[in-house]
Design a protein around this motif. Structure first.
Motif, PDB file in Angstrom:
ATOM      1  N   PRO A 184       0.844  -1.200   0.000  1.00 62.16           N
ATOM      2  CA  PRO A 184       0.000   0.000   0.000  1.00 62.16           C
ATOM      3  C   PRO A 184       0.877   1.247   0.000  1.00 62.16           C
ATOM      4  N   VAL A 185       0.484   2.263  -0.773  1.00 61.47           N
ATOM      5  CA  VAL A 185       1.297   3.468  -0.937  1.00 61.47           C
ATOM      6  C   VAL A 185       0.411   4.702  -0.886  1.00 61.47           C
ATOM      7  N   LEU A 186       0.888   5.730  -0.170  1.00 62.81           N
ATOM      8  CA  LEU A 186       0.269   7.057  -0.182  1.00 62.81           C
ATOM      9  C   LEU A 186       1.286   8.067  -0.680  1.00 62.81           C
ATOM     10  N   LEU A 187       0.862   8.971  -1.558  1.00 64.12           N
ATOM     11  CA  LEU A 187       1.662  10.126  -1.952  1.00 64.12           C
ATOM     12  C   LEU A 187       1.020  11.368  -1.367  1.00 64.12           C
ATOM     13  N   ASP A 188       1.692  12.003  -0.427  1.00 68.52           N
ATOM     14  CA  ASP A 188       1.141  13.197   0.229  1.00 68.52           C
ATOM     15  C   ASP A 188      -0.277  12.943   0.730  1.00 68.52           C
ATOM     16  N   GLY A 189      -0.506  11.746   1.265  1.00 71.23           N
ATOM     17  CA  GLY A 189      -1.814  11.400   1.809  1.00 71.23           C
ATOM     18  C   GLY A 189      -2.818  10.906   0.797  1.00 71.23           C
ATOM     19  N   GLU A 190      -2.452  10.879  -0.489  1.00 70.98           N
ATOM     20  CA  GLU A 190      -3.356  10.405  -1.536  1.00 70.98           C
ATOM     21  C   GLU A 190      -3.044   8.946  -1.859  1.00 70.98           C
ATOM     22  N   TYR A 191      -4.059   8.093  -1.786  1.00 68.31           N
ATOM     23  CA  TYR A 191      -3.863   6.651  -1.894  1.00 68.31           C
ATOM     24  C   TYR A 191      -3.682   6.224  -3.345  1.00 68.31           C
ATOM     25  N   LEU A 192      -2.643   5.397  -3.589  1.00 70.12           N
ATOM     26  CA  LEU A 192      -2.450   4.758  -4.882  1.00 70.12           C
ATOM     27  C   LEU A 192      -2.940   3.317  -4.794  1.00 70.12           C
ATOM     28  N   ALA A 193      -3.185   2.721  -5.944  1.00 73.70           N
ATOM     29  CA  ALA A 193      -3.395   1.280  -5.955  1.00 73.70           C
ATOM     30  C   ALA A 193      -2.125   0.616  -5.443  1.00 73.70           C
ATOM     31  N   ALA A 194      -2.270  -0.563  -4.824  1.00 69.14           N
ATOM     32  CA  ALA A 194      -1.109  -1.255  -4.266  1.00 69.14           C
ATOM     33  C   ALA A 194      -0.048  -1.469  -5.346  1.00 69.14           C
ATOM     34  N   GLN A 195       1.207  -1.278  -4.969  1.00 71.52           N
ATOM     35  CA  GLN A 195       2.312  -1.313  -5.920  1.00 71.52           C
ATOM     36  C   GLN A 195       3.317  -2.404  -5.548  1.00 71.52           C
ATOM     37  N   SER A 196       3.968  -2.963  -6.570  1.00 75.79           N
ATOM     38  CA  SER A 196       4.977  -3.992  -6.319  1.00 75.79           C
ATOM     39  C   SER A 196       6.398  -3.444  -6.425  1.00 75.79           C
ATOM     40  N   GLU A 197       6.568  -2.271  -7.062  1.00 74.26           N
ATOM     41  CA  GLU A 197       7.911  -1.731  -7.294  1.00 74.26           C
ATOM     42  C   GLU A 197       7.851  -0.210  -7.292  1.00 74.26           C
ATOM     43  N   LEU A 198       8.836   0.414  -6.639  1.00 73.35           N
ATOM     44  CA  LEU A 198       8.906   1.869  -6.560  1.00 73.35           C
ATOM     45  C   LEU A 198      10.339   2.319  -6.838  1.00 73.35           C
ATOM     46  N   HIS A 199      10.493   3.249  -7.774  1.00 74.27           N
ATOM     47  CA  HIS A 199      11.772   3.893  -8.038  1.00 74.27           C
ATOM     48  C   HIS A 199      11.633   5.356  -7.629  1.00 74.27           C
ATOM     49  N   ILE A 200      12.317   5.738  -6.567  1.00 76.87           N
ATOM     50  CA  ILE A 200      12.113   7.048  -5.938  1.00 76.87           C
ATOM     51  C   ILE A 200      13.401   7.850  -6.028  1.00 76.87           C
ATOM     52  N   GLN A 201      13.267   9.137  -6.291  1.00 76.40           N
ATOM     53  CA  GLN A 201      14.440  10.006  -6.242  1.00 76.40           C
ATOM     54  C   GLN A 201      14.024  11.415  -5.838  1.00 76.40           C
ATOM     55  N   ILE A 202      15.007  12.182  -5.390  1.00 84.04           N
ATOM     56  CA  ILE A 202      14.782  13.583  -5.025  1.00 84.04           C
ATOM     57  C   ILE A 202      15.144  14.461  -6.217  1.00 84.04           C
TER      58      ILE A 202
END
Length: 256
Positions: free
Chosen positions: A225-243
């Motif tokens: 389960p993933v939230l972006l700034d409190g907004e719910y996404l569908a469940a995810q299997s992979e995340l590539h995150i950067q600043i």
């Protein structure tokens, strides 16, 4: 999206109001000014406008100069072209599952109590998530976690200080990993979090700075389960995150 490049955009709302238009703000190189009328208001806190009367916030929004802040970017699979963005937080695991319950909480409760009540409901379904994760150029690690969240601001969920040392202008995200050590120890850990971020020294908590992060649910076929700034996404299997350092111009109240 249709505004001239570099326009000042004044938003009345909170983190969830900002998040869906971050892509347009970045693409148009627009300036963001925030009237803090949301539920969580964690971006408003770090911009120094939380608690301001709307007239004072509007005066600031109209006339104050801008500074720049970092923005988080996430791609949901390897090689994906379309990116999503977050200004405050990417929550993954327990806190995202709890955040999805916030809308079910009584509207009469103020922001922090709504998030806390949602979290306590989620304790009835306490679970761990197996992830493979790698920060920057470090080797991939396998960990069973309660949550694996990335913070650009010190707080999320209406003032919970998950990453007290996070800054919006340092070119870094704060990765927070917490292990599930059982119901009672986790409740104690949550109480320490609510008490102003006193969870950071706990053995079950790992915090580190990073510029890039890869999270993969393990084994294959699992999801998070993933939230972006409190907004719910569908469940995810992979995340590539950067600043994205200094990516967004914002009106930020000078603190004295």
């Amino acid at each position: 999206a249709a505004l001239p490049s570099g326009s000042r955009v004044i938003l009345a709302g909170g983190d969830g109001t900002v998040q869906p238009i971050l892509a347009q703000l970045l693409h148009g190189q627009h300036q963001l000014a925030l009237l803090p009328l949301g539920t969580g208001n964690d971006l408003a806190r770090v911009l120094g406008v939380y608690g301001l009367h709307w007239r004072a916030a509007l005066e600031l929004a109209l006339h104050a100069p801008c500074s720049r802040m970092d923005v988080g970017q996430v791609r949901l699979s390897s090689g994906q072209e379309q990116a999503l963005y977050f200004a405050s937080s990417l929550a993954c695991g327990f806190d995202a599952a709890a955040g999805a319950r916030v809308a079910q909480m009584p509207a009469i409760l103020p922001g922090l109590l709504r998030y806390a009540a949602a979290a306590f409901m989620q304790f009835a379904q306490l679970r761990s998530y197996n992830i493979d994760w790698a920060c920057d150029a470090q080797a991939t690690q396998k960990t069973k976690v309660l949550l694996a969240s990335c913070m650009n601001t010190p707080t999320y969920a209406s003032g919970m200080r998950l990453a007290p040392s996070a800054r919006i202008d340092d070119g870094q995200l704060q990765l927070v990993l917490a292990k599930n050590t059982g119901l009672l120890p986790t409740l104690v850990l949550f109480a320490r979090l609510l008490a102003g971020g006193r969870h950071t020294g706990a053995a079950a908590v790992h915090i580190q700075s990073c510029q890039q992060l890869h999270i993969l649910a393990s084994p294959s076929g699992q999801s998070l389960p993933v939230l972006l700034d409190g907004e719910y996404l569908a469940a995810q299997s992979e995340l590539h995150i950067q600043i994205l350092p200094q990516a967004l111009a914002v009106v930020r109240r000078q603190q004295h």
